[in-house]
Design an enzyme around this catalytic site. Structure first.
Site, PDB file in Angstrom:
ATOM      1  N   ARG A   1       0.737  -1.272  -0.086  1.00 51.97           N
ATOM      2  CA  ARG A   1       0.213   0.185   0.166  1.00 51.97           C
ATOM      3  C   ARG A   1       0.929   1.153  -0.138  1.00 51.97           C
ATOM      4  O   ARG A   1       1.842   1.464   0.920  1.00 51.97           O
ATOM      5  CB  ARG A   1      -0.815  -0.088   1.057  1.00 51.97           C
ATOM      6  CG  ARG A   1      -1.848   1.174   1.202  1.00 51.97           C
ATOM      7  CD  ARG A   1      -2.594   0.809   2.670  1.00 51.97           C
ATOM      8  NE  ARG A   1      -3.412  -0.047   2.760  1.00 51.97           N
ATOM      9  CZ  ARG A   1      -3.969  -0.567   3.799  1.00 51.97           C
ATOM     10  NH1 ARG A   1      -3.690  -0.115   4.978  1.00 51.97           N
ATOM     11  NH2 ARG A   1      -4.668  -1.601   3.901  1.00 51.97           N
TER      12      ARG A   1
ATOM     13  N   ARG B   1      -1.348   7.124   9.237  1.00 49.46           N
ATOM     14  CA  ARG B   1      -1.217   6.557   8.236  1.00 49.46           C
ATOM     15  C   ARG B   1      -1.633   7.752   7.002  1.00 49.46           C
ATOM     16  O   ARG B   1      -1.577   8.821   7.224  1.00 49.46           O
ATOM     17  CB  ARG B   1      -2.638   5.663   7.806  1.00 49.46           C
ATOM     18  CG  ARG B   1      -2.542   4.445   8.821  1.00 49.46           C
ATOM     19  CD  ARG B   1      -1.760   3.565   8.512  1.00 49.46           C
ATOM     20  NE  ARG B   1      -1.592   2.252   9.127  1.00 49.46           N
ATOM     21  CZ  ARG B   1      -2.428   1.423   8.995  1.00 49.46           C
ATOM     22  NH1 ARG B   1      -3.401   1.251   8.156  1.00 49.46           N
ATOM     23  NH2 ARG B   1      -2.502   0.014   9.941  1.00 49.46           N
TER      24      ARG B   1
ATOM     25  N   LYS C   1      -2.946   1.438  14.917  1.00 45.78           N
ATOM     26  CA  LYS C   1      -2.900   2.439  13.697  1.00 45.78           C
ATOM     27  C   LYS C   1      -3.546   3.401  14.109  1.00 45.78           C
ATOM     28  O   LYS C   1      -4.356   3.809  15.270  1.00 45.78           O
ATOM     29  CB  LYS C   1      -3.858   1.766  12.567  1.00 45.78           C
ATOM     30  CG  LYS C   1      -4.948   0.988  13.057  1.00 45.78           C
ATOM     31  CD  LYS C   1      -5.897   0.617  11.774  1.00 45.78           C
ATOM     32  CE  LYS C   1      -5.447  -0.674  11.218  1.00 45.78           C
ATOM     33  NZ  LYS C   1      -6.298  -1.126  10.413  1.00 45.78           N
TER      34      LYS C   1
ATOM     35  N   LYS D   1      -5.433   7.396  12.213  1.00 44.50           N
ATOM     36  CA  LYS D   1      -5.746   7.622  10.985  1.00 44.50           C
ATOM     37  C   LYS D   1      -6.212   9.291  10.854  1.00 44.50           C
ATOM     38  O   LYS D   1      -6.807   9.571  12.052  1.00 44.50           O
ATOM     39  CB  LYS D   1      -6.853   6.944  10.413  1.00 44.50           C
ATOM     40  CG  LYS D   1      -6.517   5.588  10.171  1.00 44.50           C
ATOM     41  CD  LYS D   1      -7.564   4.395   9.602  1.00 44.50           C
ATOM     42  CE  LYS D   1      -6.989   3.067   9.191  1.00 44.50           C
ATOM     43  NZ  LYS D   1      -8.146   2.249   8.601  1.00 44.50           N
TER      44      LYS D   1
ATOM     45  N   CYS E   1     -15.251  -3.451   0.451  1.00 44.00           N
ATOM     46  CA  CYS E   1     -13.851  -3.741   0.682  1.00 44.00           C
ATOM     47  C   CYS E   1     -13.199  -4.858  -0.089  1.00 44.00           C
ATOM     48  O   CYS E   1     -13.799  -5.636  -0.835  1.00 44.00           O
ATOM     49  CB  CYS E   1     -13.657  -4.089   2.177  1.00 44.00           C
ATOM     50  SG  CYS E   1     -13.895  -5.667   2.566  1.00 44.00           S
TER      51      CYS E   1
ATOM     52  N   CYS F   1      -7.564 -10.886   1.516  1.00 45.67           N
ATOM     53  CA  CYS F   1      -7.542 -10.575   2.790  1.00 45.67           C
ATOM     54  C   CYS F   1      -7.616 -11.858   3.794  1.00 45.67           C
ATOM     55  O   CYS F   1      -8.457 -12.497   3.879  1.00 45.67           O
ATOM     56  CB  CYS F   1      -8.779  -9.711   3.065  1.00 45.67           C
ATOM     57  SG  CYS F   1      -8.719  -9.080   4.717  1.00 45.67           S
TER      58      CYS F   1
ATOM     59  N   CYS G   1     -15.675  -8.481   6.617  1.00 43.38           N
ATOM     60  CA  CYS G   1     -15.894  -8.865   8.143  1.00 43.38           C
ATOM     61  C   CYS G   1     -16.069  -7.362   8.865  1.00 43.38           C
ATOM     62  O   CYS G   1     -15.928  -6.407   8.401  1.00 43.38           O
ATOM     63  CB  CYS G   1     -14.220  -9.291   8.227  1.00 43.38           C
ATOM     64  SG  CYS G   1     -12.996  -8.010   8.779  1.00 43.38           S
TER      65      CYS G   1
ATOM     66  N   CYS H   1     -13.546  -2.043   6.659  1.00 42.77           N
ATOM     67  CA  CYS H   1     -12.780  -1.222   5.770  1.00 42.77           C
ATOM     68  C   CYS H   1     -13.252  -0.407   4.771  1.00 42.77           C
ATOM     69  O   CYS H   1     -12.715   0.583   4.280  1.00 42.77           O
ATOM     70  CB  CYS H   1     -11.629  -2.321   5.140  1.00 42.77           C
ATOM     71  SG  CYS H   1     -10.409  -2.996   6.202  1.00 42.77           S
TER      72      CYS H   1
END
Ligand code: SRM
Ligand code: SF4
Length: 562
Positions: A73, A142, A204, A206, A424, A430, A469, A473
Site C-alpha cells: 500500500r 497513516r 494504527k 488515521k 472492501c 484478505c 468482516c 474497511c
C-alpha cells in the site's frame, strides 16, 4: 489495564526502529513468507504478507505451504499523483504484481500478488517515481486523507498543503525503509524516534481533512479529523475531531464503531501542534495490552472526553475555541465533469470497488493508461475508491472523455445507489475476510437495483457498503445500509446512517443470506416508497419511521438492539 503488554510491543521495541530481520527474511529461499516478527514489522514499510485463500485447501492437500504473496500500500497524501506517476504505477502493477491496481478507501493504491523476490524491485520502482510506502500500514499515522473537492480548487490546494504537512510531520524518522529497500548507507551513531519512541503507537492512527459541505473522506471515522473552516474560498482554520473508528469484533460488546467527537476550533498556526498532541496523547494513554481495544476511540472513552481535551490542550499549548458551525450534505463523490474556478475541468470516473483491471466487460487499466499518456494535469484518488482526472484544459476535454467512454470509466448508466456504494477487498487476498465483498457486491447490487426499480426508488442514491468482516474497511457502520461479512454467504445488516457520515448505522439483522438481505430490503423499500417525505434519504427515513433507533452513545447503547 495493568496486565501484560501485547507481544507486538516487544517486537517493535526489539526491532531497532523497524529493521528487525527483514533483510534476512527477504533472502530466505526456503519459504515465500517472512519470519513471524518481520510480518508485523513489514506493515510499517507498507506491505502485508498474504496467501491466496482460493488455493489454500488445494495446497494443504498437496502438503505445500500456502501460496504466499504480498500486498503493498503506497503513501499518497490526499490521493494526488501526476500522470507520469500513474504510468509508473500501471507498469509496476503489470510487471511486478498481479496485473491490477486497487484504489483504496483511504485515497491511495495497493498492489496485490507480489512475490517475495519482487518486493524490493517493486519498492524501488515506485520510489523512482517519487512515491513511497512508508507508514502505508503499521502502528503509526497513516496516509492523510484530504477532500479532493473538485469545484473549489484554490481551497483544495490550500487544504491539500495541510494534508501533506500533517502527514510529513507525523512520519516516523527511522531510516530503516531507505536502508533496507533503497540501499542507503546505515545511519552512523544510531537514531531516535522523537515523536513515536521505541514502541511507536499502540495501534494504527488515521487522519483526514474534510471541506464542507462534502464529507467524501468520512472525516468522523478517523482517529484525528480536521474540518476546514473557510471564508471566501480562503482557509481560516479547522474544527478538530478525535476518536473515530469503525473496527469491531462480532459478538464482542466491548468493541464498537464510533464517530469522532468535536474538540473545538483552532487557528491554522496551531494545526501541527494539535495534531502532534492528539497523537502523543494516544501514544502515552492508549491500551498496549489488547490490540482490540487500542484505538484512540477507546482511549477517549476510558479517559473521558473532558480529560482528553485538557491533555491535548496542555501538550499543544493551545486553547480550543468553540467549534464553528458546519453542515455536510453528502459522503459520495460527484461524478462527471465539474468546472473549476480557474476555468479548467475535473472528470470523476467510476471505478467499481476501486479495482483497476482489464476484463472482458471493461478495460479500465488500459483506459487509465491511455488517459495518463495524454493528460497534463493531475489524478486524485477519492476515499470512495474512484479517480478524478483533475485540471483538464477546455481543449483536452473531449479527447479525455472519449477515452473514458471507450474504456467503461464513466459513471453514466450506473444507478445512483451503485455510484454511492463501495466494498472492501476481502477474498481472496484478505486474511481477515469471513465472506466475499469486492467480488460479490456488484452482483448483489444488480438485484438491489432491480428491487429499487420495482418500488420506484431507483432515482435515489442510497449509500450501501459491504465488508467481508467487521473490521469495517469500507466504513459500513457509517453507511445508510451496511453489510458486514459473518461467514460464507452471510452478512449482518446495519441500517440508519444518514448519508452524510454523521450517524452510526445500527445492527438490524444478523447472519442474513442473499435471500434474507433482498427480502428485508424489499419490505423496507416498499415502506420508503410509500411513506418517505420528498428528498428524504433512506437512512433518515428508517430512523424517522422507527425501524432503527439512532445510536446516542456507542459505549452505552450501540449493542442494545443486537
Ligand atoms: Fe482495512 C486490516 C484493507 C481501509 C479497518 N484492511 C486490513 C487488511 C490489511 C487485512 C489484514 O489485517 O490482514 C486489509 C487488506 C486486504 C487486502 O487484501 O488488500 C485491509 N483497509 C483495507 C482497504 C484496502 C479496503 C478497501 O477496499 O479499500 C483500505 C485501505 C486503506 C488505506 O489505503 O490505508 C482499508 N481499514 C480501512 C478503513 C477505512 C478508513 O480508514 O477510512 C477501516 C475502518 C476505519 C478504522 O480504521 O477504524 C479499516 N482494516 C481495518 C481494521 C480494523 C481496525 C480496528 O480498529 O479494529 C483492520 C484489522 C486490524 O487493524 O487489525 C484492517
Ligand atoms: Fe479484509 Fe475485513 Fe478489511 Fe474487508 S473489512 S478488507 S474483509 S479486513
Amino acid at each position: 489495564m495493568g496486565g501484560e503488554l501485547h507481544p507486538n510491543e516487544d517486537i517493535k521495541a526489539r526491532s531497532q526502529h523497524l529493521r528487525g530481520t527483514l533483510r534476512e527474511s527477504l533472502v530466505d529461499p526456503l519459504t515465500g513468507a517472512l519470519s513471524p516478527d518481520d510480518t508485523q514489522l513489514s506493515k510499517f514499510h507498507g506491505f502485508y504478507e498474504q496467501d491466496d485463500r482460493d488455493l489454500r485447501v488445494e495446497r494443504q492437500q498437496k502438503f505445500l505451504e500456502p501460496y504466499y504473496s504480498f500486498m503493498l500500500r503506497a503513501r499518497l497524501p490526499g490521493g494526488v499523483c501526476t500522470p507520469e506517476q500513474w504510468l509508473a504505477i500501471d507498469a509496476t502493477g503489470r510487471e511486478l504484481a498481479n496485473g491490477t491496481i486497487r484504489l483504496t478507501t483511504r485515497q491511495t493504491f495497493q498492489f496485490h500478488g507480489i512475490l517475495k523476490k519482487n518486493l524490493k524491485p517493486l519498492i524501488q520502482r515506485i520510489n523512482q517515481a517519487m512515491i513511497d510506502s512508508i507508514s502505508g500500514c503499521g502502528d503509526v499515522n497513516r496516509n492523510v486523507l484530504c477532500d479532493p473537492n473538485p469545484e473549489r480548487s484554490a481551497l483544495h490546494a490550500e487544504v491539500y498543503g495541510w494534508a501533506k504537512r500533517i502527514g510529513a510531520h507525523l512520519l516516523p524518522k527511522t531510516r530503516a525503509y531507505h536502508e533496507i529497500w533503497l540501499d542507503d548507507e546505515p545511519v552512523a551513531g544510531g537514531e531516535t524516534e522523537p515523536l513515536y519512541g521505541e514502541t511507536y503507537l499502540p495501534r494504527k492512527f488515521k487522519t483526514a481533512i474534510a471541506v464542507p459541505p462534502r464529507n467524501d473522506v468520512d472525516v468522523y471515522t478517523n482517529d484525528l479529523g480536521f474540518v476546514a473552516i473557510a471564508e471566501d474560498d480562503h482557509l481560516l482554520g479547522f474544527n478538530v475531531l478525535a476518536g473515530g473508528g469503525m473496527g469491531t469484533t462480532h459478538d464482542d460488546n466491548s468493541t464498537y464503531p464510533r464517530l469522532a467527537d468535536e474538540l473545538g476550533f483552532v487557528q491554522l498556526d496551531d494545526t501541527i501542534a494539535v495534531a502532534e498532541a492528539v497523537l502523543t496523547t494516544q501514544r502515552d494513554f492508549g491500551n498496549r495490552e489488547s490490540r482490540r481495544h487500542a484505538r484512540l476511540k477507546y482511549t477517549i472513552d476510558r479517559m473521558g472526553l473532558d480529560a482528553f481535551v485538557v491533555e491535548v490542550e496542555k501538550r499543544a499549548g493551545v486553547r480550543f475555541e468553540a467549534a464553528r458551525p458546519v453542515q455536510f450534505t453528502t459522503q459520495g463523490d460527484q461524478f462527471g465533469w465539474v468546472r473549476n474556478a480557474d476555468g479548467s475541468w475535473h472528470l470523476t470516473l467510476y471505478i467499481e470497488n476501486g479495482r483497476v483491471e482489464d476484463t472482458d466487460e471493461r478495460r479500465l487499466m488500459s483506459g487509465l493508461r491511455a488517459i495518463a499518456a495524454q493528460h497534463k494535469g493531475e489524478f486524485r484518488i477519492t476515499a470512495n475508491q474512484n479517480l478524478i482526472v483533475a485540471n483538464v484544459p477546455e481543449e483536452e476535454k473531449s479527447a479525455i472523455e472519449d477515452l473514458a467512454r471507450a474504456h467503461g470509466l464513466l459513471a453514466d448508466g450506473h444507478s445512483p445507489t451503485r455510484l454511492a456504494s463501495i466494498a472492501c477487498v476481502a477474498l481472496p487476498t484478505c486474511s481477515q475476510a469471513m465472506a466475499e465483498s469486492e467480488r460479490y457486491f456488484p452482483a448483489l447490487l444488480d438485484k438491489i437495483d432491480r428491487l429499487a426499480a420495482d418500488h420506484g426508488v431507483d432515482d435515489r442514491a442510497i449509500v450501501m457498503r459491504m465488508t467481508g468482516c467487521p473490521n469495517g474497511c469500507a466504513r459500513p457502520f457509517a453507511a445508510e445500509v451496511g453489510l458486514v461479512g459473518k461467514g460464507p454467504g452471510r452478512y449482518n445488516l446495519h441500517l440508519g446512517g444518514d448519508g452524510r457520515g454523521q450517524r452510526i448505522a445500527r445492527l438490524y439483522r444478523k447472519n442474513l443470506n442473499e435471500t434474507g438481505i433482498l427480502e428485508t430490503l424489499d419490505k423496507l423499500f416498499a415502506d420508503y416508497a410509500e411513506q418517505a417525505e420528498a428528498d428524504e434519504g433512506f437512512g433518515d427515513f428508517l430512523i424517522r419511521a422507527g425501524v432503527v433507533a439512532p445510536v446516542k452513545n456507542p459505549v452505552e447503547d450501540y449493542h442494545d438492539s443486537a
